[in-house]
Scaffold this motif. Sequence first.
Motif, short mmCIF file in Angstrom:
data_model
loop_
_atom_site.label_atom_id
_atom_site.label_comp_id
_atom_site.label_asym_id
_atom_site.label_seq_id
_atom_site.Cartn_x
_atom_site.Cartn_y
_atom_site.Cartn_z
N GLY A 1 -43.45 -87.67 20.28
CA GLY A 1 -43.38 -86.82 19.10
C GLY A 1 -42.14 -85.95 19.10
N PHE A 2 -41.11 -86.37 19.83
CA PHE A 2 -39.99 -85.48 20.13
C PHE A 2 -38.83 -86.31 20.66
CE2 PHE A 2 -37.70 -82.83 23.16
CZ PHE A 2 -37.60 -81.59 22.52
N PHE A 3 -37.60 -86.00 20.25
CA PHE A 3 -36.44 -86.65 20.85
C PHE A 3 -35.19 -85.82 20.62
CE2 PHE A 3 -36.76 -88.43 16.57
CZ PHE A 3 -35.45 -88.38 16.10
N LYS A 4 -34.14 -86.18 21.36
CA LYS A 4 -32.85 -85.51 21.24
C LYS A 4 -31.93 -86.35 20.38
CE LYS A 4 -30.22 -85.08 25.01
NZ LYS A 4 -29.71 -84.49 26.27
N LEU A 5 -31.29 -85.70 19.42
CA LEU A 5 -30.40 -86.39 18.48
C LEU A 5 -28.96 -86.09 18.87
CD1 LEU A 5 -30.62 -88.12 15.91
CD2 LEU A 5 -30.57 -86.02 14.59
N VAL A 6 -28.21 -87.16 19.20
CA VAL A 6 -26.81 -87.01 19.61
C VAL A 6 -25.91 -87.70 18.59
CG1 VAL A 6 -27.45 -86.88 22.05
CG2 VAL A 6 -26.89 -89.10 21.05
N ASN A 7 -24.61 -87.44 18.69
CA ASN A 7 -23.64 -88.01 17.74
C ASN A 7 -24.15 -87.81 16.31
OD1 ASN A 7 -22.05 -88.95 19.90
ND2 ASN A 7 -23.24 -90.84 20.03
N HIS A 8 -24.53 -86.58 16.02
CA HIS A 8 -25.25 -86.27 14.79
C HIS A 8 -24.34 -86.02 13.59
CE1 HIS A 8 -24.04 -82.30 16.10
NE2 HIS A 8 -24.70 -82.50 17.24
N GLY A 9 -23.07 -85.75 13.84
CA GLY A 9 -22.13 -85.57 12.74
C GLY A 9 -22.11 -84.19 12.12
N VAL A 10 -22.94 -83.27 12.61
CA VAL A 10 -22.92 -81.91 12.08
C VAL A 10 -21.73 -81.17 12.70
CG1 VAL A 10 -24.14 -79.70 11.96
CG2 VAL A 10 -25.41 -81.85 11.75
N PRO A 11 -20.86 -80.59 11.88
CA PRO A 11 -19.68 -79.89 12.43
C PRO A 11 -20.11 -78.75 13.36
CG PRO A 11 -19.46 -80.17 10.06
CD PRO A 11 -20.87 -80.55 10.40
N MET A 12 -19.61 -78.76 14.58
CA MET A 12 -20.03 -77.74 15.53
C MET A 12 -19.51 -76.36 15.16
SD MET A 12 -22.13 -79.22 17.37
CE MET A 12 -22.46 -77.82 18.43
N ASP A 13 -18.44 -76.28 14.36
CA ASP A 13 -17.99 -74.95 13.96
C ASP A 13 -19.00 -74.30 13.04
OD1 ASP A 13 -17.46 -76.73 11.92
OD2 ASP A 13 -15.53 -75.86 11.37
N ALA A 14 -19.71 -75.11 12.23
CA ALA A 14 -20.78 -74.54 11.38
C ALA A 14 -21.92 -74.03 12.24
CB ALA A 14 -21.28 -75.60 10.40
N VAL A 15 -22.24 -74.76 13.30
CA VAL A 15 -23.29 -74.34 14.23
C VAL A 15 -22.88 -73.05 14.93
CG1 VAL A 15 -24.61 -75.00 16.27
CG2 VAL A 15 -24.03 -76.74 14.56
N ASP A 16 -21.64 -73.01 15.41
CA ASP A 16 -21.16 -71.83 16.13
C ASP A 16 -21.11 -70.60 15.23
OD1 ASP A 16 -20.90 -73.39 18.38
OD2 ASP A 16 -18.74 -73.73 18.12
N ARG A 17 -20.73 -70.78 13.97
CA ARG A 17 -20.69 -69.65 13.04
C ARG A 17 -22.08 -69.07 12.83
NH1 ARG A 17 -16.62 -72.66 10.40
NH2 ARG A 17 -18.13 -73.64 9.00
N LEU A 18 -23.06 -69.95 12.68
CA LEU A 18 -24.43 -69.47 12.48
C LEU A 18 -24.93 -68.74 13.72
CD1 LEU A 18 -27.08 -69.19 11.01
CD2 LEU A 18 -27.67 -71.52 11.71
N GLU A 19 -24.70 -69.29 14.89
CA GLU A 19 -25.17 -68.63 16.11
C GLU A 19 -24.52 -67.26 16.28
OE1 GLU A 19 -24.95 -69.27 20.91
OE2 GLU A 19 -25.29 -71.05 19.67
N ALA A 20 -23.22 -67.19 16.01
CA ALA A 20 -22.52 -65.91 16.15
C ALA A 20 -23.06 -64.87 15.17
CB ALA A 20 -21.02 -66.12 15.94
N GLU A 21 -23.33 -65.29 13.93
CA GLU A 21 -23.84 -64.35 12.95
C GLU A 21 -25.27 -63.94 13.27
OE1 GLU A 21 -23.52 -61.79 9.79
OE2 GLU A 21 -21.99 -62.90 10.88
N ALA A 22 -26.06 -64.88 13.83
CA ALA A 22 -27.41 -64.52 14.24
C ALA A 22 -27.39 -63.50 15.37
CB ALA A 22 -28.16 -65.79 14.68
N VAL A 23 -26.51 -63.70 16.36
CA VAL A 23 -26.39 -62.74 17.46
C VAL A 23 -25.96 -61.38 16.91
CG1 VAL A 23 -25.02 -62.16 19.51
CG2 VAL A 23 -25.96 -64.48 19.24
N ARG A 24 -25.04 -61.37 15.94
CA ARG A 24 -24.62 -60.10 15.34
C ARG A 24 -25.79 -59.41 14.64
NH1 ARG A 24 -24.35 -57.51 11.30
NH2 ARG A 24 -25.25 -59.22 10.10
N PHE A 25 -26.60 -60.20 13.90
CA PHE A 25 -27.73 -59.60 13.20
C PHE A 25 -28.73 -59.01 14.19
CE2 PHE A 25 -32.11 -59.86 11.78
CZ PHE A 25 -32.06 -59.11 10.61
N PHE A 26 -29.11 -59.76 15.22
CA PHE A 26 -30.11 -59.27 16.16
C PHE A 26 -29.57 -58.14 17.03
CE2 PHE A 26 -31.96 -63.60 15.48
CZ PHE A 26 -33.11 -63.16 14.84
#
Length: 331
Positions: A53-78
């Motif tokens: 019921g669970f797996f890891k998705l690799v080579n997903h095509g999601v730009p990592m800069d979008a991921v990094d921006r969200l994580e940085a903004e979440a850390v700023r919020f918290f």
Amino acid sequence: MVVVAKPPALDQISLLRSPEPGGSVSFDYCVPAVDLSSPDAAHAVVDACERFGFFKLVNHGVPMDAVDRLEAEAVRFFGSPQADKDACGPANPFGYGNKRIGRNGDMGWLEYLLLAADHASLSKSNASSPVLSSVVAEYVGAVRGLATSVLDAVADGLGVAPRDALSGMVRDAASEQVFRVNHYPPCPLLQRLPDSCSVTGFGEHTDPQLVSVLRSNGTPGLQVSLHDGRWVPVPPDRDAFFVLVGDSLQVLTNGRLKSVRHRVVANSLKPRVSMIYFAGPAPAQTVAPLPQLLARHGEQSLYRAFTWGDYKKAAYLSRLGDNRLVPFQNY
């Protein structure tokens, strides 16, 4: 490092027994990483969903800069003043929450933002800054594509027609998309507990939607339950996404794909930040075992039909660890 100004009262948060070091396995050794661009992707997705019921998705095509921006903004919020975060809550169900998970007494060592993930809701949300709303919208747009691709792969692997029979429920304009950002601050109490004990970050549960797409920073804490009941740790992977089968997909496949019970334990030294996209259908969407699967395998339906709206209401009334599907089972 970000901290919660007023830590949760630990006498209200459950302690957990850690998996035995010699008796547990790591998901690195038993769940394959799935590449959706692979010719064998549909088989790999269904196999992983049936087994875990669970797996890891690799080579997903999601730009990592979008991921990094969200994580940085979440850390700023918290990391912002507690009064500013409290002004974005209480989560009812959307908004900022601290310690309390839902309305029914569940507690955990965390704080979180829960947002309706459709564009209109994010644009006018008062639960976050405009910058956070913007990066969440960008991120959600990308991971929604991952969720629909996974559901298309499930349909291919199960031989369901049309191919968008499942993903169309998420693409529907009325579908309910939810996005959650969790922050688990370091838990100093763990330094005084025996190694066999952990503090609950987020208690065990299944997700009620079709699928969930999860990404976290490099801090461990996620654990999943195998079908035999063993809890196993999931090593973090900052470059991958984790996909979890939800209750609704379990029903649609008549139990062939089972929703996975999972939980998060607190870490003594490092903060954990996770982002989860929940792909749900429209409130009026009927959720029931697909007739073509029942006919092909000569099966009786294990579940009575319900709408997503009815199931969501039942989920909100339950405790986190309840088996929410029991009232909808055919006996």
